[in-house]
Design a protein around this motif. Structure first.
Motif: not given
Length: 377
Positions: A29-30, A48-49, A210-214, A217-220
């Motif tokens: 990522r970096m 991350n899965v 990809v941020e979602w897979y962490l 935070r709420p999906g919204a």
């Protein structure tokens, strides 16, 4: 004489593999040139899965004694977490010239230690709740729809990974034996399917960032509608379980280097994050040469090589011993302060109250009445 039970190194190997994957994920990522629909995206999503889910599962599997879990929770998990707050504050200050000191937001990947502290501290209580795994699973599914499950105190991740910890707690040796039943060709097919799904998630499902897979935070907040969030969380849970099955079937049960790493994960977990910050500031080439083309073999080799170097160096005996010396030494000092200063203060307060005829105080500092003290005497 009883039969000596041979250690099954598959758990150490699994933990070592997961630990090796963590810096690969962070450096990917970096490194620069990162994009969702790329080889880097496939690597990042794949890791991350299942990796943190596997870490939680393994932690739960070895938490079969709730009373012991409670006893060690502070020293093994919260104490390193507390030290990391100040350590990474210093790292950020040195690298960037400024930093904020937060106690309510775990720095970097240290949310994992904070989560395990809470899981183990209260394990003796929640395991008595009927159908508790079902409760944790439902909470996991809807966590992305609850606005306050954010990075504050890592609430989002605390809820999202709890079911995997609890799944590991309920799993036993007999269950693992049943899981390890795939033939080689079946494991191969399962591996190909799982990698194929990761490729689809990277190239074909770019609407899920990809941020979602962490799961922090709420999906919204990242543009994922509530019903998609719930559906994807279910898919993610199935994928995590499938990766667990695959790894238990293909990883060796004999001692090996990854098993060694799996027994020395904490120094790697802590110190590779310093390298991650350095890469964030200076780039993965450290300014020595131009960044290779995205997706090129040299680019991927650079990421893999640096991550592997971190694993080799930070899991080495000198670094592991240094880490244990510092963390355990500071813990001993802290406990000495508690035992010789705080308790002395309580003792002095107790004497004053006794002389004044007001009673005494208990070990928490709560005042006892003279009548209560008389009953105890």
């Amino acid at each position: 004489m009883g039969e000596i039970k041979q250690r099954d190194y598959v758990f150490d190997t699994f933990r070592g593999l997961c630990m090796w994957c963590i810096p690969i994920s962070h450096f990917t990522r970096m490194a620069g040139h990162f994009s969702h629909d790329s080889v880097s995206g496939v690597i990042y999503i794949t890791i991350n899965v299942f990796v943190m889910q596997a870490f939680m599962f393994l932690s739960g599997y070895f938490s079969k004694k709730p009373e012991k879990s409670r006893q060690i929770a502070f020293k093994i998990f919260l104490w390193p977490y507390i030290l990391s707050i100040f350590f990474f504050y210093g790292v950020r200050t040195l690298l960037w010239g400024h930093a904020n000191l937060y106690f309510d937001q775990p720095p970097f990947a240290m949310w994992f230690m904070f989560a395990l502290f809470l899981y183990k501290l209260f394990q003796k209580n929640y395991i008595k709740v009927p159908h508790f795994f079902a409760i944790t699973f439902v909470l996991y599914l809807v966590a992305g729809c609850i606005p306050f499950l954010t990075e504050y105190l890592s609430l989002g991740r605390l809820v999202s990974y709890f079911s995997f910890f609890f799944l590991g707690y309920y799993c036993n040796a007999e269950h693992i034996a049943k899981i390890k039943c795939l033939k080689k060709w079946q494991s191969l097919v399962l591996g190909i399917v799982l990698v194929g799904i990761s490729i689809y998630l990277a190239y074909g499902l770019t609407g899920i960032p990809v941020e979602w897979y962490l799961l922090r935070r709420p999906g919204a907040e990242i543009g994922v509608v509530w019903y998609v969030d719930i559906l994807m969380r279910f898919v993610l849970f199935v994928l995590g379980c499938a990766w667990l099955v695959l790894m238990f079937n293909i990883l060796p049960g004999k001692d090996n280097y990854l098993a060694y790493v799996g027994r020395n994960t904490m120094p790697v977990y802590i110190f590779h994050l310093v390298v991650r910050q350095w890469i964030k500031k200076h780039g993965i080439t450290m300014g020595f040469f131009a960044l290779p083309q995205a997706g090129s073999p040299l680019y991927l080799l650079l990421i893999l090589g640096l991550a592997s170097l971190c694993v080799v160096v930070f899991s080495s005996k000198p670094v592991s011993k240094f880490y244990d010396f510092v963390v355990d030494g500071l813990y001993d000092i802290f406990m000495w302060v508690i035992n010789h200063i705080v308790l002395v203060i309580f003792g002095a307060v107790e004497k004053v109250l006794v002389l004044a005829g007001l009673g005494t105080v208990d070990w928490l500092g709560r005042q006892k009445t003279a009548a209560e003290q008389k009953v105890e005497d």
